[in-house]
Design a protein around this motif. Structure first.
Motif, short mmCIF file in Angstrom:
data_model
loop_
_atom_site.label_atom_id
_atom_site.label_comp_id
_atom_site.label_asym_id
_atom_site.label_seq_id
_atom_site.Cartn_x
_atom_site.Cartn_y
_atom_site.Cartn_z
N GLY A 59 -6.02 -0.91 10.81
CA GLY A 59 -6.35 -0.43 9.57
C GLY A 59 -7.74 -0.77 8.86
O GLY A 59 -8.63 -0.32 8.44
N ARG A 60 -7.80 -2.25 9.43
CA ARG A 60 -8.73 -3.24 8.92
C ARG A 60 -10.05 -2.40 9.68
O ARG A 60 -11.10 -2.40 8.82
N LYS A 61 -10.12 -2.13 10.74
CA LYS A 61 -11.23 -1.61 11.22
C LYS A 61 -11.74 -0.26 10.86
O LYS A 61 -12.79 0.16 10.44
N ARG A 62 -10.50 0.52 10.79
CA ARG A 62 -10.72 1.92 10.12
C ARG A 62 -11.42 1.91 8.81
O ARG A 62 -12.14 2.83 8.48
N LEU A 63 -11.03 0.81 7.89
CA LEU A 63 -11.48 1.09 6.58
C LEU A 63 -12.53 -0.08 6.32
O LEU A 63 -13.00 -0.26 5.20
N ALA A 64 -13.10 -0.56 7.56
CA ALA A 64 -14.20 -1.28 7.66
C ALA A 64 -14.10 -2.76 6.53
O ALA A 64 -15.10 -2.90 5.83
N LEU A 65 -12.73 -3.07 6.56
CA LEU A 65 -12.53 -4.34 5.94
C LEU A 65 -12.83 -5.41 6.75
O LEU A 65 -12.55 -5.59 7.90
N SER A 66 -13.77 -6.26 6.15
CA SER A 66 -14.35 -7.38 7.09
C SER A 66 -13.15 -8.48 7.45
O SER A 66 -11.86 -8.14 7.22
N ARG A 67 -13.62 -9.55 8.16
CA ARG A 67 -12.50 -10.71 8.79
C ARG A 67 -11.92 -11.31 7.53
O ARG A 67 -10.93 -12.12 7.78
N ARG A 68 -12.46 -11.10 6.41
CA ARG A 68 -11.78 -12.08 5.46
C ARG A 68 -10.42 -11.90 5.08
O ARG A 68 -9.83 -10.85 5.67
N ALA A 69 -9.66 -12.78 4.47
CA ALA A 69 -8.60 -12.52 4.11
C ALA A 69 -8.04 -11.57 3.27
O ALA A 69 -9.06 -11.11 2.41
N THR A 71 -6.32 -8.80 0.26
CA THR A 71 -5.47 -8.91 -0.75
C THR A 71 -4.11 -8.12 -0.36
O THR A 71 -4.14 -7.42 0.80
N MET A 72 -3.11 -8.40 -0.97
CA MET A 72 -1.90 -7.70 -0.59
C MET A 72 -1.98 -6.15 -0.72
O MET A 72 -1.86 -5.20 0.41
N PRO A 73 -2.63 -5.37 -1.68
CA PRO A 73 -2.97 -4.09 -1.85
C PRO A 73 -3.91 -3.74 -0.88
O PRO A 73 -3.68 -2.68 -0.29
N GLU A 74 -4.92 -4.47 -0.42
CA GLU A 74 -5.76 -4.07 0.86
C GLU A 74 -4.94 -4.11 2.14
O GLU A 74 -5.18 -3.26 2.76
N LYS A 75 -4.14 -5.10 2.32
CA LYS A 75 -3.16 -4.88 3.43
C LYS A 75 -2.59 -3.83 3.69
O LYS A 75 -2.46 -3.35 4.66
N GLN A 76 -2.13 -3.45 2.48
CA GLN A 76 -1.03 -2.23 2.52
C GLN A 76 -1.77 -1.11 2.71
O GLN A 76 -1.33 0.12 3.61
N ALA A 77 -3.36 -0.93 2.20
CA ALA A 77 -4.03 -0.01 2.63
C ALA A 77 -4.22 0.24 4.03
O ALA A 77 -4.54 1.27 4.60
N VAL A 135 9.13 3.85 18.46
CA VAL A 135 8.30 2.74 18.04
C VAL A 135 8.40 2.38 16.61
O VAL A 135 8.12 3.23 15.81
N ILE A 136 8.97 1.23 16.51
CA ILE A 136 9.19 0.81 15.10
C ILE A 136 8.27 -0.22 14.56
O ILE A 136 7.65 -1.01 15.18
N ASN A 137 7.86 -0.14 13.35
CA ASN A 137 7.12 -1.11 12.78
C ASN A 137 7.82 -1.39 11.26
O ASN A 137 8.55 -0.55 10.76
N GLU A 138 7.25 -2.24 10.57
CA GLU A 138 7.72 -2.30 9.34
C GLU A 138 6.97 -1.56 8.27
O GLU A 138 5.66 -1.17 8.63
N ASN A 139 7.62 -0.97 7.27
CA ASN A 139 6.83 -0.21 6.59
C ASN A 139 5.92 -0.75 5.57
O ASN A 139 6.46 -1.09 4.10
N ASP A 140 5.00 -1.45 6.16
CA ASP A 140 4.17 -2.37 5.19
C ASP A 140 3.51 -1.92 3.92
O ASP A 140 3.04 -2.74 2.98
N THR A 141 3.21 -0.65 4.07
CA THR A 141 2.60 0.12 2.95
C THR A 141 3.46 0.15 1.49
O THR A 141 2.77 -0.10 0.37
N VAL A 142 4.65 0.14 1.88
CA VAL A 142 5.42 0.11 0.42
C VAL A 142 6.18 -1.00 0.10
O VAL A 142 6.70 -1.47 -0.94
N VAL A 143 6.36 -2.04 1.21
CA VAL A 143 7.27 -3.18 0.83
C VAL A 143 6.38 -4.22 0.12
O VAL A 143 5.17 -4.47 0.03
#
Ligand code: GLU
Length: 376
Positions: A59-69, A71-77, A135-143
């Motif tokens: 998602g980082r690549k898809r949303l063109a978010l850079s390598r920087r840390a 924020t939680m909402p950005e991670k969820q996005a 194929v299981i993952n954590e539901n990162d978007t809502v937790v």
């Protein structure tokens, strides 16, 4: 011996570092090779579940978010945008093998709150019986931070526990546990087999596996996962995942650390029913049913005289004989009101009475005789 060849149910955890290439996109080359590995196990009749990270990284690549840390909402996005890309990559890898995969997104409550646990387990069981690869993952978007598993090693261990897996494979960037950090200490020795996770073994995890660039788990989280799995009757294998067919390599004797299970999945499950759940009610059974239950058979509605307490479907209940003596504990398949309506009925009469049937009152698999110690 990794135990992979004999296992019936296998959970494989794939970290972001394996399936996300250096350019931030899914590494289809690795995915295709890994999926042929999975297909081979499937063709032998083994059930495989994949716990896949990679949502945030893709998602980082898809949303063109850079390598920087982030924020939680950005991670969820990023997780929201990346999870669909992740599933597309898995689907493209499974399709040529004629295999269907299905996305399962879990939150910690799904494996720790019993009623949700039973529900998630039923869904995953159904997928497996339909021949699908979950194929299981954590539901990162809502937790939120407080209620996350945080790392997929732990999630994978909870999944292994939930479905009674025999082997959990943690594909990593190291080939297992060492007595010291092998990159810093030339005398570090590889540990091939851990029979029991002692504090000494846990202390070895420090620094032996530095964080990979895109993942979150280190050796400490792997051992924490192995501890959950071991108590649930599941062995854990920590091995390197970068080679194209890591599971085949493992079977061919590739270096790995195997952490043994301290019990069997069935015994761990029964111990959990017997020792860790507060019963919500009781079923009083006749002598015939009491004898059947003592032999480990399912408790049929026909043998239940009456019910006590208010319970829901899936709750733990005590099974009492007519003298009021506890003979077993189990998970009941009907809520109290329905259970009361089918007391004494033969199995064939349940559906006409309720409009549905959930089978026996308590299935043999969900029955624990006597009180067993809590596996911890
Ligand atoms: N659930 C996260 C993701 O898919 C990864 C967590 C982990 O790698 O441990 O990006």
């Amino acid at each position: 011996m990794s135990g992979l060849a004999e296992a019936r149910r296998i959970v494989v955890k794939v970290g972001s570092a394996l399936l996300v290439a250096a350019d931030g996109a899914a590494d289809s080359h690795w995915l295709h090779a890994f999926v042929s590995d999975v297909a081979r196990l499937r063709a032998r009749g083994q059930q495989v579940l994949v716990v896949s990270s990679g949502a945030v990284a893709l998602g980082r690549k898809r949303l063109a978010l850079s390598r920087r840390a982030l924020t939680m909402p950005e991670k969820q996005a990023a997780a929201a945008a990346g999870q669909s890309a992740l599933m597309r990559a898995w689907e493209e890898a499974f399709e040529p093998h004629g295999l269907t995969c299905a996305q399962v997104l879990l939150t910690r409550d799904d494996t720790e709150v019993r009623r949700r646990w039973l529900n998630a387990r039923a869904t995953v069981d159904t997928l497996l019986s339909l021949g699908v690869i979950p194929v299981i993952n954590e539901n990162d978007t809502v937790v939120t931070e407080e209620i996350r598993y945080g790392d997929n090693d732990r999630l994978a261990a909870r999944v292994a526990q939930m479905i009674g897996a025999d082997v959990l494979v943690l594909l990593s960037d190291v080939d297992g546990l060492y007595t010291a950090d092998p990159r810093r200490d030339a005398g570090a020795e590889h540990i091939a087999r851990v029979r029991r996770l002692t504090p000494e073994i846990e202390a070895m995890a420090g620094g032996a596996n530095a964080r990979a660039g895109v993942g979150t788990g280190g050796m400490a989280t792997k051992l924490a996962a192995a501890k959950i799995a071991s108590a649930a009757g599941c062995a854990t294998v920590i091995t390197i995942g970068h080679r194209p067919s890591p599971l085949a390599a493992l079977e061919a004797g590739e270096r790995a650390t195997v952490i043994e299970a301290s019990t069997t999945p069935a015994a761990a499950y029964k111990a959990w029913i017997a020792g860790s759940l507060a019963p919500a009610g009781a079923l009083v059974v006749d002598d015939g049913a009491a004898a059947a239950v003592r032999k480990g058979r399912s408790l049929l509605a026909a043998g239940v005289r009456r019910i006590e307490g208010r319970f829901d479907k899936g709750d733990a209940v005590v099974i009492l004989d007519e003298a009021g003596i506890e003979i077993a504990r189990g998970l009941v398949r009907y809520e109290a009101e329905d259970a009361a309506r089918i007391c004494g009925l033969k199995s064939a009469a349940i559906e006409p009475a309720l409009g549905y049937t959930a089978g026996p009152m308590v299935h043999a698999d969900d029955l624990a005789l006597g009180r067993l110690p809590d596996p911890g």
